[in-house]
Design a protein around this motif. Structure first.
Motif, mmCIF file in Angstrom:
data_model
loop_
_atom_site.group_PDB
_atom_site.id
_atom_site.type_symbol
_atom_site.label_atom_id
_atom_site.label_comp_id
_atom_site.label_asym_id
_atom_site.label_seq_id
_atom_site.Cartn_x
_atom_site.Cartn_y
_atom_site.Cartn_z
ATOM 1 N N MET A 68 0.799 -1.222 0.000
ATOM 2 C CA MET A 68 0.000 0.000 0.000
ATOM 3 C C MET A 68 0.834 1.276 0.000
ATOM 4 O O MET A 68 0.301 2.358 -0.192
ATOM 5 N N ILE A 69 2.137 1.176 0.222
ATOM 6 C CA ILE A 69 2.982 2.366 0.273
ATOM 7 C C ILE A 69 3.068 2.980 -1.125
ATOM 8 O O ILE A 69 3.438 2.296 -2.088
ATOM 9 N N PRO A 70 2.731 4.251 -1.277
ATOM 10 C CA PRO A 70 2.818 4.882 -2.609
ATOM 11 C C PRO A 70 4.264 5.042 -3.052
ATOM 12 O O PRO A 70 5.161 5.282 -2.237
ATOM 13 N N SER A 71 4.486 4.909 -4.350
ATOM 14 C CA SER A 71 5.840 5.012 -4.895
ATOM 15 C C SER A 71 6.469 6.360 -4.597
ATOM 16 O O SER A 71 7.665 6.468 -4.316
ATOM 17 N N MET A 72 5.664 7.422 -4.654
ATOM 18 C CA MET A 72 6.164 8.766 -4.442
ATOM 19 C C MET A 72 6.785 8.939 -3.059
ATOM 20 O O MET A 72 7.699 9.747 -2.869
ATOM 21 N N ALA A 73 6.300 8.157 -2.081
ATOM 22 C CA ALA A 73 6.754 8.331 -0.706
ATOM 23 C C ALA A 73 8.193 7.857 -0.498
ATOM 24 O O ALA A 73 8.861 8.304 0.431
ATOM 25 N N ILE A 74 8.673 6.939 -1.349
ATOM 26 C CA ILE A 74 10.005 6.374 -1.114
ATOM 27 C C ILE A 74 10.972 6.632 -2.255
ATOM 28 O O ILE A 74 12.092 6.131 -2.239
ATOM 29 N N VAL A 75 10.558 7.413 -3.248
ATOM 30 C CA VAL A 75 11.412 7.579 -4.425
ATOM 31 C C VAL A 75 12.720 8.289 -4.083
ATOM 32 O O VAL A 75 13.778 7.947 -4.640
ATOM 33 N N ILE A 76 12.693 9.261 -3.178
ATOM 34 C CA ILE A 76 13.923 10.000 -2.845
ATOM 35 C C ILE A 76 14.932 9.113 -2.125
ATOM 36 O O ILE A 76 16.106 9.055 -2.534
ATOM 37 N N PRO A 77 14.533 8.386 -1.049
ATOM 38 C CA PRO A 77 15.519 7.487 -0.429
ATOM 39 C C PRO A 77 16.001 6.381 -1.357
ATOM 40 O O PRO A 77 17.165 5.989 -1.300
ATOM 41 N N VAL A 78 15.112 5.869 -2.219
ATOM 42 C CA VAL A 78 15.526 4.845 -3.175
ATOM 43 C C VAL A 78 16.546 5.416 -4.148
ATOM 44 O O VAL A 78 17.571 4.779 -4.444
ATOM 45 N N PHE A 79 16.301 6.622 -4.638
ATOM 46 C CA PHE A 79 17.224 7.257 -5.578
ATOM 47 C C PHE A 79 18.589 7.476 -4.936
ATOM 48 O O PHE A 79 19.636 7.169 -5.543
ATOM 49 N N ASN A 80 18.608 7.981 -3.710
ATOM 50 C CA ASN A 80 19.876 8.230 -3.021
ATOM 51 C C ASN A 80 20.627 6.934 -2.736
ATOM 52 O O ASN A 80 21.859 6.861 -2.876
ATOM 53 N N THR A 81 19.890 5.895 -2.339
ATOM 54 C CA THR A 81 20.512 4.594 -2.062
ATOM 55 C C THR A 81 21.106 3.994 -3.327
ATOM 56 O O THR A 81 22.242 3.499 -3.333
ATOM 57 N N PHE A 82 20.356 4.035 -4.405
ATOM 58 C CA PHE A 82 20.843 3.491 -5.670
ATOM 59 C C PHE A 82 22.028 4.285 -6.203
ATOM 60 O O PHE A 82 22.940 3.717 -6.808
ATOM 61 N N LYS A 83 22.016 5.591 -5.982
ATOM 62 C CA LYS A 83 23.139 6.412 -6.417
ATOM 63 C C LYS A 83 24.402 6.031 -5.667
ATOM 64 O O LYS A 83 25.495 5.944 -6.243
ATOM 65 N N THR A 84 24.267 5.764 -4.360
ATOM 66 C CA THR A 84 25.411 5.362 -3.548
ATOM 67 C C THR A 84 25.939 3.989 -3.961
ATOM 68 O O THR A 84 27.146 3.752 -4.006
ATOM 69 N N LEU A 85 25.018 3.083 -4.288
ATOM 70 C CA LEU A 85 25.390 1.708 -4.646
ATOM 71 C C LEU A 85 25.739 1.547 -6.125
ATOM 72 O O LEU A 85 26.132 0.461 -6.545
#
Length: 281
Positions: A121-138
């Motif tokens: 149920m978590i909307p994609s918009m709610a986690i896009v920033i942490p996902v983007f930052n995590t993927f950028k680091t990795l």
């Protein structure tokens, strides 16, 4: 006799109304798709002609333009690889996880199953920033692996929840009989449970594949070129200064076609699988 006749008449009226409503729903669903296909093979002159031009000679210039620009063929290949990998990963891990939850007593009772549902149920918009930052680091930005991980995260809860309900409905006597024959838990799952759960696995696989194939938001944010998927090509066509309805419609038709074929082929498994997964244990 009159009472029976009235009931029969009322039933006929109800069936007629339901038929009309069903036809209207089908028209509402398929009319935009048919309009898109029409737009992809019609000239701009005929497209804007009033009254509507219903008989025309189809042209395929828009399809040639789509494949000539936006690297569309490579985007289709990316979408296929990512969707298949996501479906396999969700199917394997989801089946094992759901079976474990249905057969072993877990701490917290229903907390774990409902936590999977909450994750869905978590909307994609709610986690896009942490996902983007995590993927950028990795170093996972603009990679197929990154999109597969994201799509698996959102696809796994549906697989687990559906298969969990199905596995709970399977009698334990089947596993007990296999255990008497000398099978361990993993062997019992592979040889006894998996063959039974083929319809349910097929239904959730269709849903997972369709979701990964059509996903646009994360594909647009997390990719730029190498791992770009087919839906992002439509965005580039629409956002261009020279908007081409024909090319956008052609790209949309090409994207819908594989999913439509899979849906037609797997509809039998889809219906029976979801029905089986809805059974309460």
């Amino acid at each position: 006799m009159d009472h029976t006749r009235k009931r029969f008449k009322k039933k006929n009226i109800t069936n007629a109304l339901l038929t009309v409503v069903g036809i209207l729903v089908v028209v509402m669903i398929f009319l935009p798709i048919l309009w898109m296909v029409r737009t992809s093979v019609i000239t701009l002159v005929d497209l804007y002609e009033r009254p509507l031009v219903l008989i025309f000679e189809p042209i395929f210039t828009a399809y040639k333009s789509v494949f000539a620009g936006q690297d569309f063929l490579n985007r289709l290949l990316n979408s296929l690889i990512i969707a298949v990998a996501t479906t396999l990963l969700c199917g394997i891990t989801g089946a094992l996880c759901a079976y474990g939850m249905s057969r072993f007593k877990l701490p917290g009772g229903m907390f774990l199953p409902f936590s999977y549902l909450f994750l869905r149920m978590i909307p994609s918009m709610a986690i896009v920033i942490p996902v983007f930052n995590t993927f950028k680091t990795l170093g996972l930005l603009d990679t197929r692996t990154g999109l597969v991980l994201v799509y698996t995260t959102f696809g796994l809860p549906l697989v687990v929840w559906t298969l969990w309900g199905f596995y709970k409905s399977i009698p334990r006597e089947l596993e007990e009989a296999a255990a008497i024959d000398g099978s361990n838990a993993l062997s019992t799952f592979v040889r006894v449970i998996l063959p039974i759960s083929v319809p349910s696995l097929a239904s959730v696989s269709i849903l997972t594949f369709t979701s990964a194939w059509n996903e646009f938001f994360f594909a647009m944010i997390l990719t730029s070129k190498n791992a770009s998927t087919a839906p992002t090509a439509i965005a580039l066509i629409i956002n261009s200064l020279d908007l081409s309805w024909g090319e956008a419609s052609a790209a949309g038709t090409l994207i819908i076609l594989p999913v439509a074929i899979i849906g037609v082929i797997g509809q039998k498994y889809f219906i029976s699988g979801l029905s089986a997964g809805a059974v309460k244990g």
